[in-house]
Design a protein around this motif. Sequence first.
Motif, PDB file in Angstrom:
ATOM      1  N   LYS A   9      -4.381 122.479  10.017  1.00  0.00           N
ATOM      2  CA  LYS A   9      -5.474 122.622  10.975  1.00  0.00           C
ATOM      3  C   LYS A   9      -5.563 123.983  11.634  1.00  0.00           C
ATOM      4  O   LYS A   9      -6.551 124.275  12.318  1.00  0.00           O
ATOM      5  CB  LYS A   9      -5.341 121.545  12.058  1.00  0.00           C
ATOM      6  CG  LYS A   9      -5.535 120.134  11.537  1.00  0.00           C
ATOM      7  CD  LYS A   9      -5.563 119.165  12.702  1.00  0.00           C
ATOM      8  CE  LYS A   9      -5.870 117.771  12.216  1.00  0.00           C
ATOM      9  NZ  LYS A   9      -5.969 116.808  13.334  1.00  0.00           N
ATOM     10  N   LYS A  48     -17.965 106.254  11.865  1.00  0.00           N
ATOM     11  CA  LYS A  48     -16.752 106.263  11.053  1.00  0.00           C
ATOM     12  C   LYS A  48     -16.932 107.088   9.788  1.00  0.00           C
ATOM     13  O   LYS A  48     -18.010 107.139   9.199  1.00  0.00           O
ATOM     14  CB  LYS A  48     -16.361 104.834  10.688  1.00  0.00           C
ATOM     15  CG  LYS A  48     -16.069 103.963  11.901  1.00  0.00           C
ATOM     16  CD  LYS A  48     -15.832 102.526  11.515  1.00  0.00           C
ATOM     17  CE  LYS A  48     -15.575 101.662  12.755  1.00  0.00           C
ATOM     18  NZ  LYS A  48     -15.368 100.239  12.412  1.00  0.00           N
ATOM     19  N   THR A  78     -13.262 104.041   7.423  1.00  0.00           N
ATOM     20  CA  THR A  78     -12.056 104.000   8.256  1.00  0.00           C
ATOM     21  C   THR A  78     -12.178 102.906   9.310  1.00  0.00           C
ATOM     22  O   THR A  78     -13.267 102.399   9.587  1.00  0.00           O
ATOM     23  CB  THR A  78     -11.834 105.351   8.952  1.00  0.00           C
ATOM     24  OG1 THR A  78     -12.983 105.641   9.777  1.00  0.00           O
ATOM     25  CG2 THR A  78     -11.656 106.465   7.936  1.00  0.00           C
ATOM     26  N   TYR A 125     -14.503 108.697  13.751  1.00  0.00           N
ATOM     27  CA  TYR A 125     -14.052 109.986  13.238  1.00  0.00           C
ATOM     28  C   TYR A 125     -13.859 110.999  14.354  1.00  0.00           C
ATOM     29  O   TYR A 125     -14.667 111.114  15.270  1.00  0.00           O
ATOM     30  CB  TYR A 125     -15.072 110.523  12.235  1.00  0.00           C
ATOM     31  CG  TYR A 125     -14.740 111.897  11.696  1.00  0.00           C
ATOM     32  CD1 TYR A 125     -13.647 112.092  10.857  1.00  0.00           C
ATOM     33  CD2 TYR A 125     -15.525 113.006  12.032  1.00  0.00           C
ATOM     34  CE1 TYR A 125     -13.331 113.343  10.362  1.00  0.00           C
ATOM     35  CE2 TYR A 125     -15.221 114.263  11.535  1.00  0.00           C
ATOM     36  CZ  TYR A 125     -14.123 114.428  10.706  1.00  0.00           C
ATOM     37  OH  TYR A 125     -13.825 115.672  10.227  1.00  0.00           O
ATOM     38  N   ASP A 126     -12.768 111.736  14.256  1.00  0.00           N
ATOM     39  CA  ASP A 126     -12.470 112.833  15.164  1.00  0.00           C
ATOM     40  C   ASP A 126     -11.750 113.901  14.350  1.00  0.00           C
ATOM     41  O   ASP A 126     -10.600 113.703  13.934  1.00  0.00           O
ATOM     42  CB  ASP A 126     -11.599 112.356  16.324  1.00  0.00           C
ATOM     43  CG  ASP A 126     -11.184 113.490  17.259  1.00  0.00           C
ATOM     44  OD1 ASP A 126     -11.700 114.622  17.090  1.00  0.00           O
ATOM     45  OD2 ASP A 126     -10.347 113.236  18.147  1.00  0.00           O
ATOM     46  N   ALA A 137     -10.313 116.497  15.087  1.00  0.00           N
ATOM     47  CA  ALA A 137      -9.092 117.025  15.705  1.00  0.00           C
ATOM     48  C   ALA A 137      -7.926 116.043  15.662  1.00  0.00           C
ATOM     49  O   ALA A 137      -6.792 116.408  15.994  1.00  0.00           O
ATOM     50  CB  ALA A 137      -9.373 117.422  17.150  1.00  0.00           C
ATOM     51  N   SER A 138      -8.186 114.815  15.247  1.00  0.00           N
ATOM     52  CA  SER A 138      -7.139 113.796  15.271  1.00  0.00           C
ATOM     53  C   SER A 138      -6.033 114.111  14.267  1.00  0.00           C
ATOM     54  O   SER A 138      -6.286 114.612  13.163  1.00  0.00           O
ATOM     55  CB  SER A 138      -7.734 112.419  14.960  1.00  0.00           C
ATOM     56  OG  SER A 138      -6.724 111.441  14.871  1.00  0.00           O
ATOM     57  N   ASP A 139      -4.794 113.790  14.645  1.00  0.00           N
ATOM     58  CA  ASP A 139      -3.658 113.942  13.751  1.00  0.00           C
ATOM     59  C   ASP A 139      -3.357 112.653  12.981  1.00  0.00           C
ATOM     60  O   ASP A 139      -2.432 112.612  12.161  1.00  0.00           O
ATOM     61  CB  ASP A 139      -2.409 114.351  14.538  1.00  0.00           C
ATOM     62  CG  ASP A 139      -2.543 115.752  15.118  1.00  0.00           C
ATOM     63  OD1 ASP A 139      -3.150 116.617  14.456  1.00  0.00           O
ATOM     64  OD2 ASP A 139      -2.044 115.966  16.245  1.00  0.00           O
ATOM     65  N   ASP A 140      -4.129 111.629  13.248  1.00  0.00           N
ATOM     66  CA  ASP A 140      -3.948 110.330  12.583  1.00  0.00           C
ATOM     67  C   ASP A 140      -4.626 110.371  11.215  1.00  0.00           C
ATOM     68  O   ASP A 140      -5.849 110.489  11.124  1.00  0.00           O
ATOM     69  CB  ASP A 140      -4.554 109.231  13.458  1.00  0.00           C
ATOM     70  CG  ASP A 140      -4.370 107.840  12.864  1.00  0.00           C
ATOM     71  OD1 ASP A 140      -3.802 107.731  11.759  1.00  0.00           O
ATOM     72  OD2 ASP A 140      -4.830 106.874  13.501  1.00  0.00           O
ATOM     73  N   VAL A 172      -7.723 108.339  10.225  1.00  0.00           N
ATOM     74  CA  VAL A 172      -9.048 108.808  10.663  1.00  0.00           C
ATOM     75  C   VAL A 172      -9.703 109.632   9.556  1.00  0.00           C
ATOM     76  O   VAL A 172     -10.926 109.678   9.447  1.00  0.00           O
ATOM     77  CB  VAL A 172      -8.926 109.656  11.947  1.00  0.00           C
ATOM     78  CG1 VAL A 172     -10.258 110.307  12.308  1.00  0.00           C
ATOM     79  CG2 VAL A 172      -8.429 108.799  13.105  1.00  0.00           C
ATOM     80  N   HIS A 173      -8.893 110.241   8.709  1.00  0.00           N
ATOM     81  CA  HIS A 173      -9.386 111.192   7.718  1.00  0.00           C
ATOM     82  C   HIS A 173      -9.437 110.641   6.293  1.00  0.00           C
ATOM     83  O   HIS A 173     -10.264 111.073   5.493  1.00  0.00           O
ATOM     84  CB  HIS A 173      -8.510 112.445   7.726  1.00  0.00           C
ATOM     85  CG  HIS A 173      -8.458 113.136   9.045  1.00  0.00           C
ATOM     86  ND1 HIS A 173      -9.429 114.030   9.465  1.00  0.00           N
ATOM     87  CD2 HIS A 173      -7.547 113.073  10.064  1.00  0.00           C
ATOM     88  CE1 HIS A 173      -9.123 114.486  10.664  1.00  0.00           C
ATOM     89  NE2 HIS A 173      -7.986 113.927  11.051  1.00  0.00           N
ATOM     90  N   ASN A 178      -3.225 101.358   9.801  1.00  0.00           N
ATOM     91  CA  ASN A 178      -3.833 101.335  11.130  1.00  0.00           C
ATOM     92  C   ASN A 178      -3.651  99.956  11.761  1.00  0.00           C
ATOM     93  O   ASN A 178      -3.845  98.935  11.094  1.00  0.00           O
ATOM     94  CB  ASN A 178      -5.322 101.689  11.031  1.00  0.00           C
ATOM     95  CG  ASN A 178      -5.953 101.930  12.386  1.00  0.00           C
ATOM     96  OD1 ASN A 178      -6.132 101.014  13.183  1.00  0.00           O
ATOM     97  ND2 ASN A 178      -6.301 103.180  12.655  1.00  0.00           N
TER      98      ASN A 178
END
Length: 419
Positions: free
Chosen positions: A95, A142, A170, A174-175, A177-180, A183-184, A194
């Motif tokens: 990132k 999502k 998902t 959606y974000d 910036a998320s580290d999860d 989400v991606h 999840n």
Amino acid sequence: MELGCEQLLYQIPNNGVLTSKIGLLCCLREQERVMKKISRSSNSKLLKMEEFFPESFRLDLKDERNAFFELCKEEQIWICKPSCSNQGRGIFLLKNPAAANTLQAKLHGTEEYLLDKRVQRKAPQARIVQRYIHQPLLLEGKKFDVRSYLLIACTAPYVVFFAQGYVRLTCVNYDAASDDLTVHLTNQYMQKKNSLYSQLKDETVWRMEHFNSYVNEKFRKSNGLPKDWVFTVFTKRMQQIMVQCFLAAKHKLHRKLGYFDLIGCDFLIDENFKVWLLEMNANPALHTNCKVLRDIIPTVVYESLDLVLEVFNKRLKGQSVLPLERLCHFVLLYHEDAADLGQKQPSKLRTGLCTGRFLRPQTGSTGHFGQCPAKVLEKSSKKLGCSRKKVALLPRKNCQQTVLTIPDVQLFDHRGKTL
């Protein structure tokens, strides 16, 4: 593996030239180099890689690796993937430049360690990095992608089909910036990690009809899309990309009567309705752990077997592959005339039917894979056998056959207008 004249083998032995990340990337690059050389003398309708494939670099090649790390000095998101894995295993995001620097140092240390002749160690798995599509189209907030299917029913001659699949979403919004990673990455293997998956399982998979209706309702007017964009423009683009990838790899694939393959193709749509090919997968997931998949997956599998067996039997008897009696939900993308092979028709081979054991499927399912159900394999056999006994096939339902004339493909923008 050496095949006899009456044997079928699922998965072309070297299908990695198409289904591994590095294999596909190399084939597309080679195709693009060739097309640039002949573009002056021909009216090529093939897409440029940048039009459908995210910018990619191989980390196993020093020059490409250095070029990537030189480029990766800004706040951009890149996704790093092992070349030969699926289900999201081994994937991580880069990132920021700090993350890229950490990876660069790790790779450099590994390289020096391997160069030490006193140390015997297996080389790390080859990887690629791709520019992350950070502004995807969202469904109810999502992230999603679309799984479609490429069936190579025969390699001698080539007979290739397309089938619609389903939409994978998902569990959470959606974000970027998320580290999860859930989400991606949309595949079910990742979504099961999840905590919300058990209660949202059926909401993570949509039928293509549901997707089409949603796009008609939410995006058609605001984005100037034609009605049923999913089943017209989007489907044509998927088919076009899949054919182009197949054409890029077909001269490298091992060819023998009896080889066949079912490949899962994953597509992402960005907020500008541009269609991106994410990857092509050997061993596409065939689990049926939610209602939509229970309706779709069996028919994909059984009609694949129907088509493979029909083409195989016709080739054994030296008959023309077309027309196809078992064609129902699949679309014929590419058919190589036997004369193009420079081979004699295999008229001396045994002509007995090669069929499996089939039972009637459950009825009552709906959707594009519910109107003409295929047959269900008795005892859920994992291997496709080849018997010398003539086993009667069930009567074929009345299905409209669809043939797409390709590779003379047309280019379309996101509104469906010819380019």
